[in-house]
Scaffold this active site. Sequence first.
Site, mmCIF file in Angstrom:
data_model
loop_
_atom_site.group_PDB
_atom_site.id
_atom_site.type_symbol
_atom_site.label_atom_id
_atom_site.label_comp_id
_atom_site.label_asym_id
_atom_site.label_seq_id
_atom_site.Cartn_x
_atom_site.Cartn_y
_atom_site.Cartn_z
ATOM 1 N N ARG A 131 11.110 3.785 3.430
ATOM 2 C CA ARG A 131 10.703 2.856 4.496
ATOM 3 C C ARG A 131 11.919 2.037 4.875
ATOM 4 O O ARG A 131 12.704 1.624 4.008
ATOM 5 C CB ARG A 131 9.590 1.926 4.027
ATOM 6 C CG ARG A 131 9.359 0.785 5.019
ATOM 7 C CD ARG A 131 8.120 0.020 4.744
ATOM 8 N NE ARG A 131 6.944 0.812 5.061
ATOM 9 C CZ ARG A 131 5.711 0.318 5.063
ATOM 10 N NH1 ARG A 131 5.498 -0.944 4.766
ATOM 11 N NH2 ARG A 131 4.688 1.085 5.350
ATOM 12 N N LYS B 274 25.066 -4.554 -0.077
ATOM 13 C CA LYS B 274 26.541 -4.540 -0.112
ATOM 14 C C LYS B 274 27.102 -3.821 1.106
ATOM 15 O O LYS B 274 28.307 -3.629 1.204
ATOM 16 C CB LYS B 274 27.020 -3.818 -1.376
ATOM 17 C CG LYS B 274 26.560 -4.438 -2.673
ATOM 18 C CD LYS B 274 27.012 -3.556 -3.838
ATOM 19 C CE LYS B 274 26.312 -3.930 -5.132
ATOM 20 N NZ LYS B 274 26.424 -2.877 -6.121
ATOM 21 N N ARG C 89 0.799 -1.220 0.000
ATOM 22 C CA ARG C 89 0.000 0.000 0.000
ATOM 23 C C ARG C 89 0.833 1.273 0.000
ATOM 24 O O ARG C 89 0.638 2.160 -0.811
ATOM 25 C CB ARG C 89 -0.869 0.025 1.259
ATOM 26 C CG ARG C 89 -2.310 0.269 1.013
ATOM 27 C CD ARG C 89 -3.063 -0.303 2.173
ATOM 28 N NE ARG C 89 -2.474 -1.576 2.533
ATOM 29 C CZ ARG C 89 -2.786 -2.729 1.937
ATOM 30 N NH1 ARG C 89 -3.691 -2.756 1.017
ATOM 31 N NH2 ARG C 89 -2.195 -3.852 2.294
ATOM 32 N N THR C 90 1.750 1.341 0.916
ATOM 33 C CA THR C 90 2.455 2.617 1.078
ATOM 34 C C THR C 90 3.264 2.936 -0.173
ATOM 35 O O THR C 90 3.176 4.025 -0.720
ATOM 36 C CB THR C 90 3.365 2.574 2.323
ATOM 37 O OG1 THR C 90 2.564 2.198 3.442
ATOM 38 C CG2 THR C 90 3.988 3.920 2.582
ATOM 39 N N HIS D 83 4.928 6.322 11.420
ATOM 40 C CA HIS D 83 4.440 6.163 10.051
ATOM 41 C C HIS D 83 3.563 7.372 9.749
ATOM 42 O O HIS D 83 2.334 7.268 9.669
ATOM 43 C CB HIS D 83 3.652 4.850 9.944
ATOM 44 C CG HIS D 83 3.395 4.393 8.542
ATOM 45 N ND1 HIS D 83 3.610 5.198 7.435
ATOM 46 C CD2 HIS D 83 2.916 3.218 8.052
ATOM 47 C CE1 HIS D 83 3.285 4.529 6.344
ATOM 48 N NE2 HIS D 83 2.861 3.323 6.697
#
Lengths: 145, 309
Positions: free
Chosen positions: B104, B83, B54-55, B132
Amino acid sequence: MLKVDSIERGIVIDHIAAGKSMKIYKYLNLDEADFTVAMIKNVASKKLGRKDIIKIENVLDIDLNVLGFIDHNITINIIENDKIVKKLNLELPQEVSNVVKCSNPRCITSIEQEIDQRFRLVNREEKLYRCIYCDQAYDPNKQDI
Amino acid sequence: MLKGRHLIDPMDLTVEELESVFKLADEIIENPAEYADVCKGKLLSTCFYEPSTRTRLSFEAAMLRLGGQVLGFSSAESSSAAKGESVRDTMMTIASYADICAMRHPKEGAPKVAALNSPIPVINGGDGGHQHPTQTLTDLLTIRALRGKLTDFTIGICGDLKFGRTVHSLIKALSRYDNIKFILISPEELKIPDYIREEILMKNGLEFQEIERLEDVMNELDILYMTRVQKERFFNEADYVRLKDSYILDKDKMSMAKQDMAVLHPLPRVNEISVEIDNDPRAAYFKQAKYGMYVRMALIMKLLGVEKC
């Protein structure tokens, strides 16, 4: 009895909790100093039983703010011409950097070691600091400075 | 002015600034065609170190619907993080390509680290169990649309209140509006963190109670905000299994609720809202997802400082 001479001009950091002077020496970067510094451990104290003292000669412009975070019982005397000309009250600094580590295993600082460990003051009365990244509280009972 | 700013914590925006974002979202909902090209030539980078449907898609849909373009990665494995590249270095690189970044990260505070090292606006798209804020903007826009205002209601927040970052952000944001009562429903182990209780609820003198049984308060609620017990936040599988079915919203519980109560959920759900509720007119969680795209459109415009031509 061991005798350390008084200083004519400089800073005396007094009432350090016994055994903590080495840490303060480190936080003030005194290991890099090119001036005279005396560190005295386990001095008899009416107030604390035992205490540590640090004497710094001929230097007055050291940033001592971090000491308010480490131990607010510490007292600072500014000496000029053999006399105490000023006693500084330690204030809690608004932010401390690289003094304590965040204890939250989910914090980004737990995996990226080069990030500065920064804590900001969120409650002056309760002397409460939080990690600026994850909001984890600094708990002096769990984390020794 | 929001141009050039970051959004890391819901409190980064004042109530007035939030309202300006919501008003713009209202206008976009009303006349989407008028905003179809406002971000032409602009690039949004979505840096998602953790899975999301969703986000990430709502950020991408938002930018595409504004006429902009998107680039990015959707897991740590497909970026240089695999890495060993630091968030700071990744951010400084992304900033040379894109105009705005949504990030995120599973580690808390990672978007803050990015923001501290970024010349372009950084939006926190969720950091571990911490915050959030764009979900909060979504929640606020949804509540505002359903109730007409963001004051004077009782909200029940149910489920994982300890690791639920949407919950922390929502409580913080709602603490600045008048006459809101919080009823916090969770098992003992998943209660809100101390800093939310002490520094947000208690410090601001807000009315709140913490209880364990949802049934006991269903008839008091104007809004029920359900959350998922998140497997990925537990270090111990046994704890997750023990707590995952703590709350399930079904028809029986809904029969105890007010006729105009709204059920919100940040989604995804697992089983905490029975699918039989989906057709109940009080179920607002899919509408909420749509509001999420509109509020991100408004936010991107504000942070980029672009306006309708």
